[in-house]
Design an enzyme around this catalytic site. Structure first.
Site, PDB file in Angstrom:
ATOM      1  N   HIS A  55       7.088  -4.050  -1.462  1.00 50.58           N
ATOM      2  CA  HIS A  55       6.354  -5.163  -2.471  1.00 50.58           C
ATOM      3  C   HIS A  55       7.329  -5.201  -3.722  1.00 50.58           C
ATOM      4  CE1 HIS A  55       3.121  -4.884  -5.320  1.00 50.58           C
ATOM      5  NE2 HIS A  55       3.683  -4.435  -6.117  1.00 50.58           N
TER       6      HIS A  55
ATOM      7  N   SER B 224       2.951  -8.480  -8.723  1.00 45.23           N
ATOM      8  CA  SER B 224       2.285  -7.230  -9.128  1.00 45.23           C
ATOM      9  C   SER B 224       0.938  -7.527 -10.702  1.00 45.23           C
ATOM     10  CB  SER B 224       2.520  -5.761  -8.943  1.00 45.23           C
ATOM     11  OG  SER B 224       2.098  -5.093  -9.152  1.00 45.23           O
TER      12      SER B 224
ATOM     13  N   ASP C 226       4.839  -4.917   2.410  1.00 44.30           N
ATOM     14  CA  ASP C 226       4.565  -4.262   1.106  1.00 44.30           C
ATOM     15  C   ASP C 226       3.186  -3.006   1.640  1.00 44.30           C
ATOM     16  OD1 ASP C 226       3.271  -3.908  -1.291  1.00 44.30           O
ATOM     17  OD2 ASP C 226       3.450  -6.131  -1.639  1.00 44.30           O
TER      18      ASP C 226
END
Length: 345
Positions: free
Chosen positions: A279, A111, A251
């Site tokens: 995610h 991320s 995600d």
């Protein structure tokens, strides 16, 4: 069928990470470290901390020195009023590795940590042997509507209410409503897949300093329109660098379409999509994630930095021939690179 998040990984003796602290530039930096051998650096996402890698670290540490920092403003690291841009984080990673006497690493970023990993590879290419991007930020604008909402100065004051009983239910509902208003590129059923982890991260803000650090970090990469930093214009610099992209098809924070854009923009990169993960693929499917990562480490040769080659790449720049994938993906990459709204670092 058992839940992959609850299945036990193989036993690994004597590789549990230690939480260690170092003071750099007057600020305390926390990090987990375990094992010995070639170095692997694990970078967490926004609002998270190094404990997010707890299932993965002991297994990687069988054959590697694993370093997982709490980025400044996160976890047990200090949370000063400071620069929380991806470039500043890359500098902090360089400083920590220098203090530890580590010259080169394989960087794994999730991320926000993926954006930091890309920035680190750009700023300090001589230190990066391989790059692994996991549901990474910094590809193009799309991002979970809740994060867009929180980045708005007035609305983000609602974060202070997250500890009120019932607040988490309200946050889930608000995220779903905003998603319907703005539309969603996600697969049906994927919208709320990551809500528990996203709410976990938001709910872990323990004090005002952590809250302020989170907001400064978020505002450096997201505004009401979405992500404001892209790595696509410099992805061609990874031409000789082994790159693995890993994403969850479910995600709901950063759409899986970004995986295909990143893969298309980076010549020679590998792409692995986890059909049932969101995610956090390393939390949803830790066994598979570990298998993909270990195979990548074993089957690729660490890059030896060549300054002349780097200079040539910078001079030549990127052309359409450097972008792979379907015509639609190639056009999407070129469109994202040409956007006048992108922010370069």
């Amino acid at each position: 069928m058992s839940d992959p998040r609850t299945r036990a990984l193989r036993p690994v003796p004597d590789t549990e990470p230690q939480l260690v602290f170092r003071t750099i530039h007057g600020y305390r930096r926390a990090f987990r470290i375990a094992g010995s051998g070639p170095a692997v650096l694990l970078l967490h996402g926004i609002g998270d901390n190094s404990s997010t890698w707890s299932e993965i670290i002991p297994h990687l540490a069988e054959n590697h020195t694993v370093i997982a920092p709490d980025l400044l403003g996160h976890g047990r690291s200090d949370k000063p009023r400071a620069d929380y841009s991806v470039a500043a984080y890359a500098n902090g990673v360089r400083d920590l590795l220098s203090v530890l006497g580590i010259d080169t690493v394989t960087v794994v970023g999730h991320s926000l940590g993926g954006g930091v990993a890309m920035q680190f590879a750009y700023q300090f290419p001589q230190m990066v042997e391989r790059l692994v991007l996991v549901s990474t930020g910094g590809v193009t604008k799309d991002v979970h509507p809740l994060l867009r909402l929180v980045s708005v100065p007035v609305v983000n004051e609602m974060l202070k209410l997250l500890r009120v009983p019932g607040a988490m239910t309200a946050v889930r509902a608000a995220g779903a409503v905003v998603a319907r208003i703005h539309g969603s590129p996600l697969r049906p059923g994927a919208m709320l897949h990551d809500t528990p982890d996203l709410v976990r991260v938001l709910g872990d803000l323990p004090d005002p300093t952590a809250y302020e650090a989170y907001l400064r970090t978020l505002r450096s990469v997201v505004d009401w329109r979405g992500q404001v930093v892209t790595m696509l214009d410099r992805s061609y610099l990874t031409e000789n660098l082994p790159v693995q992209v890993i994403w969850g098809a479910q995600d709901s924070v950063i759409p899986v379409a970004h995986a295909h854009l990143a893969h298309s923009a980076m010549p020679g990169s590998r792409l692995e999509i986890f059909a049932d993960a969101g995610h956090f693929p390393f939390r949803d499917e830790p066994i598979r994630f570990l298998s993909v990562l270990e195979d990548f480490l074993a089957s690729t040769t660490p890059l030896e930095f060549d300054a002349d080659r780097w200079r040539t790449l910078l001079i030549d720049g990127v052309g359409e021939a450097d972008i792979t994938g379907s015509p639609e993906t190639r056009m999407a990459v070129l469109g994202a690179m040409g956007s006048d709204e992108r922010s370069a670092t």
